[in-house]
Scaffold this motif. Sequence first.
Motif, short mmCIF file in Angstrom:
data_model
loop_
_atom_site.label_atom_id
_atom_site.label_comp_id
_atom_site.label_asym_id
_atom_site.label_seq_id
_atom_site.Cartn_x
_atom_site.Cartn_y
_atom_site.Cartn_z
N CYS A 16 -116.56 19.85 -100.25
CA CYS A 16 -115.72 18.77 -100.30
C CYS A 16 -114.89 19.05 -98.97
O CYS A 16 -114.28 17.95 -98.34
CB CYS A 16 -114.91 18.97 -101.57
SG CYS A 16 -114.12 20.68 -101.77
N LEU A 17 -114.63 20.23 -98.71
CA LEU A 17 -113.78 20.62 -97.50
C LEU A 17 -114.71 19.64 -96.35
O LEU A 17 -113.94 19.10 -95.19
CB LEU A 17 -113.72 22.02 -97.32
CG LEU A 17 -112.62 22.65 -96.31
CD1 LEU A 17 -112.02 23.81 -96.64
CD2 LEU A 17 -113.51 22.87 -94.80
N GLU A 26 -108.32 22.27 -98.80
CA GLU A 26 -108.22 23.87 -98.48
C GLU A 26 -109.10 24.46 -99.62
O GLU A 26 -109.08 24.12 -100.82
CB GLU A 26 -106.81 23.96 -98.65
CG GLU A 26 -106.35 25.26 -97.75
CD GLU A 26 -104.83 25.12 -97.76
OE1 GLU A 26 -104.29 25.19 -96.79
OE2 GLU A 26 -104.03 25.56 -98.87
N VAL A 27 -109.47 25.82 -99.20
CA VAL A 27 -110.20 26.57 -100.30
C VAL A 27 -109.45 27.82 -100.16
O VAL A 27 -109.31 28.58 -99.19
CB VAL A 27 -111.65 26.83 -99.85
CG1 VAL A 27 -112.16 27.85 -101.02
CG2 VAL A 27 -112.39 25.48 -100.09
N GLU A 28 -108.85 28.37 -101.48
CA GLU A 28 -107.96 29.51 -101.42
C GLU A 28 -108.45 30.14 -102.62
O GLU A 28 -108.56 29.70 -103.69
CB GLU A 28 -106.59 29.06 -101.44
CG GLU A 28 -105.83 29.56 -100.18
CD GLU A 28 -104.17 29.18 -100.46
OE1 GLU A 28 -103.76 29.42 -101.31
OE2 GLU A 28 -103.90 28.95 -99.29
N GLY A 30 -111.11 31.25 -103.51
CA GLY A 30 -112.41 30.63 -104.33
C GLY A 30 -112.38 29.28 -104.76
O GLY A 30 -113.23 28.82 -105.55
N LYS A 31 -111.22 28.75 -104.69
CA LYS A 31 -111.22 27.61 -105.42
C LYS A 31 -110.46 26.28 -104.33
O LYS A 31 -109.49 26.52 -103.52
CB LYS A 31 -109.96 27.61 -106.37
CG LYS A 31 -110.19 28.46 -107.67
CD LYS A 31 -111.37 27.90 -108.55
CE LYS A 31 -111.85 28.93 -109.54
NZ LYS A 31 -113.10 28.51 -110.16
N ALA A 32 -111.03 25.37 -104.44
CA ALA A 32 -110.43 24.02 -103.48
C ALA A 32 -109.44 23.33 -103.99
O ALA A 32 -109.08 23.21 -105.47
CB ALA A 32 -111.53 23.17 -103.51
N ARG A 33 -108.60 22.93 -103.23
CA ARG A 33 -107.34 22.37 -103.45
C ARG A 33 -107.06 21.18 -102.64
O ARG A 33 -107.18 21.17 -101.46
CB ARG A 33 -106.24 23.49 -103.17
CG ARG A 33 -104.81 23.21 -103.94
CD ARG A 33 -103.99 24.45 -103.87
NE ARG A 33 -103.76 24.82 -102.75
CZ ARG A 33 -102.47 24.40 -101.97
NH1 ARG A 33 -101.69 23.82 -102.34
NH2 ARG A 33 -102.46 25.15 -100.67
N ILE A 34 -106.64 20.34 -103.13
CA ILE A 34 -106.45 18.93 -102.26
C ILE A 34 -104.78 19.10 -101.91
O ILE A 34 -103.88 19.13 -102.65
CB ILE A 34 -106.26 17.58 -103.25
CG1 ILE A 34 -107.90 17.72 -104.29
CG2 ILE A 34 -106.05 16.43 -102.50
CD1 ILE A 34 -108.86 16.94 -103.48
N LEU A 35 -104.87 18.68 -100.49
CA LEU A 35 -103.21 18.68 -100.06
C LEU A 35 -102.77 17.52 -99.82
O LEU A 35 -103.26 16.44 -100.12
CB LEU A 35 -103.57 19.25 -98.35
CG LEU A 35 -104.16 20.51 -98.17
CD1 LEU A 35 -104.51 20.99 -97.03
CD2 LEU A 35 -103.77 21.80 -98.97
N GLU A 36 -101.51 17.41 -99.83
CA GLU A 36 -100.61 16.38 -99.64
C GLU A 36 -101.20 15.28 -98.73
O GLU A 36 -100.81 13.99 -99.12
CB GLU A 36 -99.35 16.90 -99.10
CG GLU A 36 -98.18 15.77 -98.87
CD GLU A 36 -97.39 15.38 -100.29
OE1 GLU A 36 -96.57 14.68 -100.20
OE2 GLU A 36 -97.82 15.94 -101.29
#
Lengths: 396, 263
Positions: A16-17, A26-28, A30-36
């Motif tokens: 996805c990144l 962002e992947v932190e 081991g988990k992806a996170r959607i940013l603002e």
Amino acid sequence: MSVWIDEKLCNGCRRCLKACPYNAVEVEEGKARILERCTSCGACLAECPQSAIFTDIEPRSIPDFSDRKGVWVFAEQEEGRLMPVSLELLGKASELAAELDEDVSALLLGSRVSGLAPTLLEYGADRVYLAEHRALKVYRTLAYTRVVSELIEELRPGIVLMGATTVGRDLAPRVSRRVGAGLTADCTGLAIDPEERILLQTRPAFGGNVMATIANRYSRPQMATVRPGVMEPRRRQGGKGRVIRRKVSLLEKEIGVKLLERVKEKRKGEALSRARVVVAGGRGVGDRTGFRALERLAAVLGGEVAGTRVAVEEGWIPQDRQVGQTGLTVRPELYVACGISGAIQHRAGMMGSRYVIVVNRDPRAPIFQVADWGIVGDLRDVVPEMTKRLKRVLGR
Amino acid sequence: MNIIVLIKQVPDTTEVKLDPRTGNLIREGIDSVMNPDDRHALEAGLRLKESGGGKVTVLSMGPPQAIDVISEALGMGADRGVLLTDRAFAGADTWATSHTLGKAVEKIGDYDLILCGRQAIDGDTAQIGPQVAEYLGIPQVTYVFGMEEVKGRSMTVRRRIEAGYERLRVSLPALFTVTAEANSPRDPVIGSLLAACGAKAPIQVWDAADLGMTTAQVGLEGSLTHVIRTFPPKSQRAGEILEGSPAQAVEDLVGRLKERNLI
């Protein structure tokens, strides 16, 4: 309206990144996170092998454009001479039209310019729409906008291309807004998507640091301006086609702008952009006298000398010899890069060269990535050696 | 003369770097600045105000922190600022952006001239000026580097073209895009800058609803073009390194050039 990731399903694969055009993932740990900064464009959704990405966006429906056909090129002329980019665009347009099984039309506007139409047919136009009027003698935004927009609205092409020149970059956005079409500026690559049959428009962004491919799914025509010197003109044998004259009625007062005078100044960099050989120097050249050696090499090869922004800022060569994002785009047969590290901004101006020779002391300099042949060494030794040997070979 | 200057906050691309591993743009830690060409447009507007009177309003669309460039503009001498900010504006292409800016210009109203920079360094499209002019139905002149007299409802300007320049007489109201050649922008005055960052600064913040626009008309949803892929620039060349002494390497090189009839 948003996009979110189910942490339990995410395996941190980073697909996805990579898919995100906005760098909003962002992947932190081991988990992806959607940013603002996510724009909810949905590009990541199909990429996720875990189906861990969810959205509440309703897919936007794509209108039916099956009646929009034909690839158009705005044939720019100045004082009765065609701009080279117009022929370059016809070359590309023929390629795109062949893939779509459609044909190519050129739009020729001006006053007494009909003599240019045969050249357009020869370079790939199947049809030339000719609009002649006194008010079109010199380019003025509103006059040209009206004629081009009316043709587009009446004849409904699928694609319209213009050169990214001072005229094209003034006219294209104005026309696009009037006819309700999306527009992509300064493209360096155009192709047809084989499945969707839409125009894929590739252009540099962020000062050439990133290439972006842009699609125009929701409006027609698909409009793009294209950098001069990027596409290849293609002459064909016995170009056949028709010239269709269009009636034009224009009133001076609706044009809003009156040309008082046109002052010619020596065309900067003209010799350089047409040169067959370019010998260019960067920071590694060291000083103004260092450029003398480059000049001697250029003289032997019958070429021109150019430089990077650093060389210009240091005052080693004049500004009108700068190659790169903020300077000129050149596409010689042979480009000799001496003491140039190869910042992406510089590469943007010379990537179209046929062959590239690199001379640099640093084997890790990024310029080697675009070299056909590289010599790792001190240009103070290598360049005079090249000059000497070429002189002998060429008998000069 | 009442002037509206369109300004944009952009990442300082001279600092932009790529992540060598992923090839992605590293945006974190990069300063935001007023787009360089917009600074020249603002300077041109301030000079027109100083010589002929009137008001200068700056207008920007961006995230909430874009208010910084508006404060800076007020510090340079602009009279009023308007920031268009809304989550729904994100991802706008030039179609949606010019629509949004056009609506804001109409809401500000009472203008004689709109100025903007030639292009922004993050997108380099140079489309917003002409598209806003078309939305408003007023004449445009791009690549303006000199402004001469204002006479009644018209103005004479110089426009840079490939072969030299043009002198044009334009009827007002009109929109000009201004090049860096036009002037040297002033620095903000510290006192004014401080005031511009204060609570009483003449800055208004509008969202989509203030402009009477729906979310379908703005941002990504209101856009006609979409970025479908980004990637680092790539080369497809052979990249053969010619080894040996300079004399040896040059000999090999000359051989390659001969093979391909380049000499």
